[in-house]
Design a protein around this motif. Structure first.
Motif, PDB file in Angstrom:
ATOM      1  N   GLU A 230       7.066 -10.125  -6.380  1.00  0.00           N
ATOM      2  CA  GLU A 230       7.624  -8.766  -6.435  1.00  0.00           C
ATOM      3  C   GLU A 230       7.823  -8.172  -5.042  1.00  0.00           C
ATOM      4  O   GLU A 230       8.689  -7.307  -4.849  1.00  0.00           O
ATOM      5  CB  GLU A 230       6.756  -7.846  -7.288  1.00  0.00           C
ATOM      6  CG  GLU A 230       5.352  -7.568  -6.766  1.00  0.00           C
ATOM      7  CD  GLU A 230       4.337  -8.622  -7.152  1.00  0.00           C
ATOM      8  OE1 GLU A 230       3.150  -8.441  -6.804  1.00  0.00           O
ATOM      9  OE2 GLU A 230       4.711  -9.619  -7.810  1.00  0.00           O
ATOM     10  N   GLN A 231       7.053  -8.639  -4.066  1.00  0.00           N
ATOM     11  CA  GLN A 231       7.207  -8.107  -2.721  1.00  0.00           C
ATOM     12  C   GLN A 231       8.490  -8.586  -2.036  1.00  0.00           C
ATOM     13  O   GLN A 231       8.812  -8.124  -0.941  1.00  0.00           O
ATOM     14  CB  GLN A 231       5.992  -8.459  -1.866  1.00  0.00           C
ATOM     15  CG  GLN A 231       4.738  -7.703  -2.277  1.00  0.00           C
ATOM     16  CD  GLN A 231       3.606  -7.843  -1.286  1.00  0.00           C
ATOM     17  OE1 GLN A 231       3.721  -8.534  -0.271  1.00  0.00           O
ATOM     18  NE2 GLN A 231       2.489  -7.189  -1.565  1.00  0.00           N
TER      19      GLN A 231
ATOM     20  N   ALA B 210       9.538   1.789  -3.672  1.00  0.00           N
ATOM     21  CA  ALA B 210       8.501   0.818  -3.991  1.00  0.00           C
ATOM     22  C   ALA B 210       7.434   0.854  -2.894  1.00  0.00           C
ATOM     23  O   ALA B 210       7.722   1.302  -1.784  1.00  0.00           O
ATOM     24  CB  ALA B 210       9.129  -0.564  -4.091  1.00  0.00           C
ATOM     25  N   PRO B 211       6.206   0.403  -3.197  1.00  0.00           N
ATOM     26  CA  PRO B 211       5.799  -0.290  -4.414  1.00  0.00           C
ATOM     27  C   PRO B 211       5.604   0.655  -5.592  1.00  0.00           C
ATOM     28  O   PRO B 211       5.409   1.859  -5.413  1.00  0.00           O
ATOM     29  CB  PRO B 211       4.474  -0.935  -4.021  1.00  0.00           C
ATOM     30  CG  PRO B 211       3.921  -0.027  -2.953  1.00  0.00           C
ATOM     31  CD  PRO B 211       5.121   0.446  -2.187  1.00  0.00           C
TER      32      PRO B 211
ATOM     33  N   ASP C 225      14.837  -0.042  -5.522  1.00  0.00           N
ATOM     34  CA  ASP C 225      13.692  -0.910  -5.255  1.00  0.00           C
ATOM     35  C   ASP C 225      12.489  -0.545  -6.114  1.00  0.00           C
ATOM     36  O   ASP C 225      11.670  -1.409  -6.450  1.00  0.00           O
ATOM     37  CB  ASP C 225      13.328  -0.884  -3.766  1.00  0.00           C
ATOM     38  CG  ASP C 225      12.852   0.467  -3.274  1.00  0.00           C
ATOM     39  OD1 ASP C 225      13.325   1.499  -3.792  1.00  0.00           O
ATOM     40  OD2 ASP C 225      12.020   0.506  -2.349  1.00  0.00           O
ATOM     41  N   TYR C 226      12.367   0.720  -6.513  1.00  0.00           N
ATOM     42  CA  TYR C 226      11.207   1.163  -7.299  1.00  0.00           C
ATOM     43  C   TYR C 226      11.159   0.442  -8.646  1.00  0.00           C
ATOM     44  O   TYR C 226      10.161  -0.203  -8.987  1.00  0.00           O
ATOM     45  CB  TYR C 226      11.251   2.681  -7.498  1.00  0.00           C
ATOM     46  CG  TYR C 226      10.049   3.232  -8.229  1.00  0.00           C
ATOM     47  CD1 TYR C 226       8.908   3.610  -7.532  1.00  0.00           C
ATOM     48  CD2 TYR C 226      10.054   3.389  -9.614  1.00  0.00           C
ATOM     49  CE1 TYR C 226       7.796   4.118  -8.196  1.00  0.00           C
ATOM     50  CE2 TYR C 226       8.946   3.892 -10.285  1.00  0.00           C
ATOM     51  CZ  TYR C 226       7.819   4.254  -9.574  1.00  0.00           C
ATOM     52  OH  TYR C 226       6.715   4.749 -10.239  1.00  0.00           O
TER      53      TYR C 226
ATOM     54  N   TYR D 165      11.000  -3.470  -8.259  1.00  0.00           N
ATOM     55  CA  TYR D 165       9.638  -3.920  -7.961  1.00  0.00           C
ATOM     56  C   TYR D 165       8.763  -3.834  -9.213  1.00  0.00           C
ATOM     57  O   TYR D 165       8.049  -4.780  -9.557  1.00  0.00           O
ATOM     58  CB  TYR D 165       9.056  -3.056  -6.845  1.00  0.00           C
ATOM     59  CG  TYR D 165       7.682  -3.470  -6.364  1.00  0.00           C
ATOM     60  CD1 TYR D 165       7.533  -4.133  -5.147  1.00  0.00           C
ATOM     61  CD2 TYR D 165       6.537  -3.178  -7.093  1.00  0.00           C
ATOM     62  CE1 TYR D 165       6.272  -4.509  -4.685  1.00  0.00           C
ATOM     63  CE2 TYR D 165       5.278  -3.545  -6.646  1.00  0.00           C
ATOM     64  CZ  TYR D 165       5.147  -4.202  -5.441  1.00  0.00           C
ATOM     65  OH  TYR D 165       3.907  -4.575  -4.986  1.00  0.00           O
TER      66      TYR D 165
ATOM     67  N   VAL E 225      11.373  -7.940  -3.213  1.00  0.00           N
ATOM     68  CA  VAL E 225      12.421  -7.037  -3.673  1.00  0.00           C
ATOM     69  C   VAL E 225      13.292  -6.542  -2.521  1.00  0.00           C
ATOM     70  O   VAL E 225      14.529  -6.531  -2.612  1.00  0.00           O
ATOM     71  CB  VAL E 225      11.812  -5.847  -4.457  1.00  0.00           C
ATOM     72  CG1 VAL E 225      12.790  -4.676  -4.514  1.00  0.00           C
ATOM     73  CG2 VAL E 225      11.456  -6.283  -5.862  1.00  0.00           C
ATOM     74  N   HIS E 226      12.666  -6.110  -1.434  1.00  0.00           N
ATOM     75  CA  HIS E 226      13.466  -5.569  -0.329  1.00  0.00           C
ATOM     76  C   HIS E 226      14.340  -6.651   0.312  1.00  0.00           C
ATOM     77  O   HIS E 226      15.472  -6.376   0.722  1.00  0.00           O
ATOM     78  CB  HIS E 226      12.553  -4.913   0.711  1.00  0.00           C
ATOM     79  CG  HIS E 226      11.899  -3.662   0.201  1.00  0.00           C
ATOM     80  ND1 HIS E 226      10.591  -3.619  -0.182  1.00  0.00           N
ATOM     81  CD2 HIS E 226      12.401  -2.423  -0.023  1.00  0.00           C
ATOM     82  CE1 HIS E 226      10.298  -2.399  -0.602  1.00  0.00           C
ATOM     83  NE2 HIS E 226      11.374  -1.653  -0.523  1.00  0.00           N
TER      84      HIS E 226
ATOM     85  N   LEU F 269       7.112  -7.001 -11.039  1.00  0.00           N
ATOM     86  CA  LEU F 269       5.657  -7.097 -11.105  1.00  0.00           C
ATOM     87  C   LEU F 269       5.206  -7.306 -12.553  1.00  0.00           C
ATOM     88  O   LEU F 269       4.352  -8.155 -12.842  1.00  0.00           O
ATOM     89  CB  LEU F 269       5.017  -5.847 -10.511  1.00  0.00           C
ATOM     90  CG  LEU F 269       3.486  -5.729 -10.622  1.00  0.00           C
ATOM     91  CD1 LEU F 269       2.790  -6.954 -10.042  1.00  0.00           C
ATOM     92  CD2 LEU F 269       3.008  -4.447  -9.935  1.00  0.00           C
TER      93      LEU F 269
END
Length: 216
Positions: A106-107, A178-179, A80-81, A84, A109-110, A88
């Motif tokens: 980008e939010q 992330a974020p 996720d890092y 994201y 992602v999860h 972004l």
């Protein structure tokens, strides 16, 4: 059990992070894991090789499409890092070039990480099929190359490089969450980031209000 960093390694990271922010506008938070696994000299070798392949990918795909394939290469690996951070950066590039918000926040992602591959590809078709069919085609091809062998054509060799690069990077980046900052030179554009964040926040607010009014 993870080993503690030495005094020299901690000092190196403190300096490296300050220099990274000056040079790139951000530093990666999995740098500690890189140093833990590879040592200081190994960190430099890792950075040099990563930069080399990244520059090759940008030369082939351009800055915007690079962040697209880097983000999804990371998502296929469950990171996720980097997912994201590259999404972004992708959003910032598109907003810079078009003054429009990209269809994927980008939010999300999860949410995307919870989907099976087939579901994620269907999600892409739904979100981007009309506005960015070239993006969908590129990510579908990256996914095909990741899961099956076959003859390589056109940009395929570089897509294979993107898969290999992020399998290597995500070995360490998957240890942090992330974020994350935008993972590219666009991170240095502070004025763009402020404008994008304001526009995205307004969009999220309107979306949340619409969802509330739609509830029975």
């Amino acid at each position: 059990m993870s080993r503690e960093l030495s005094f020299a390694e901690r000092t190196f990271l403190n300096i490296e992070r300050k220099l990274a922010v000056l040079a790139r506008g951000y530093h990666i938070t999995f740098d500690e894991e890189l140093v833990r696994q590879r040592g200081i000299m190994g960190f430099f070798r890792w950075a040099a090789q990563t930069d080399k392949v990244t520059n090759e990918l940008i030369a082939t795909f351009g800055e915007t499409r690079f962040h697209l394939i880097a983000g999804f290469a990371s998502l296929w690996n469950g990171c996720d890092y980097c997912g994201y951070g590259h999404l972004l950066a992708l959003n910032l590039c598109i907003y810079r070039d078009t003054q429009q918000l990209f269809a994927i926040d980008e939010q999300e992602v999860h949410q995307m990480l919870r989907l099976r591959d087939s579901e994620l590809l269907a999600f892409l078709d739904e979100r981007l099929g009309k506005s960015h069919p070239d993006f969908v085609k590129l990510i579908r091809r990256q996914h095909d190359l990741r899961v099956a062998d076959g003859p390589l054509q056109g940009e395929d060799k570089m897509l294979v490089k993107s898969i290999a690069l992020y399998e290597w990077i995500n070995e360490c980046s998957i240890t942090v969450d992330a974020p994350s900052p935008p993972l590219g030179p666009v991170a240095k554009n502070g004025e763009l980031r402020k404008r994008y964040e304001a526009a995205r926040a307004e969009f999220r607010k309107a979306k949340a209000a619409a969802q509330v009014t739609q509830q029975p």
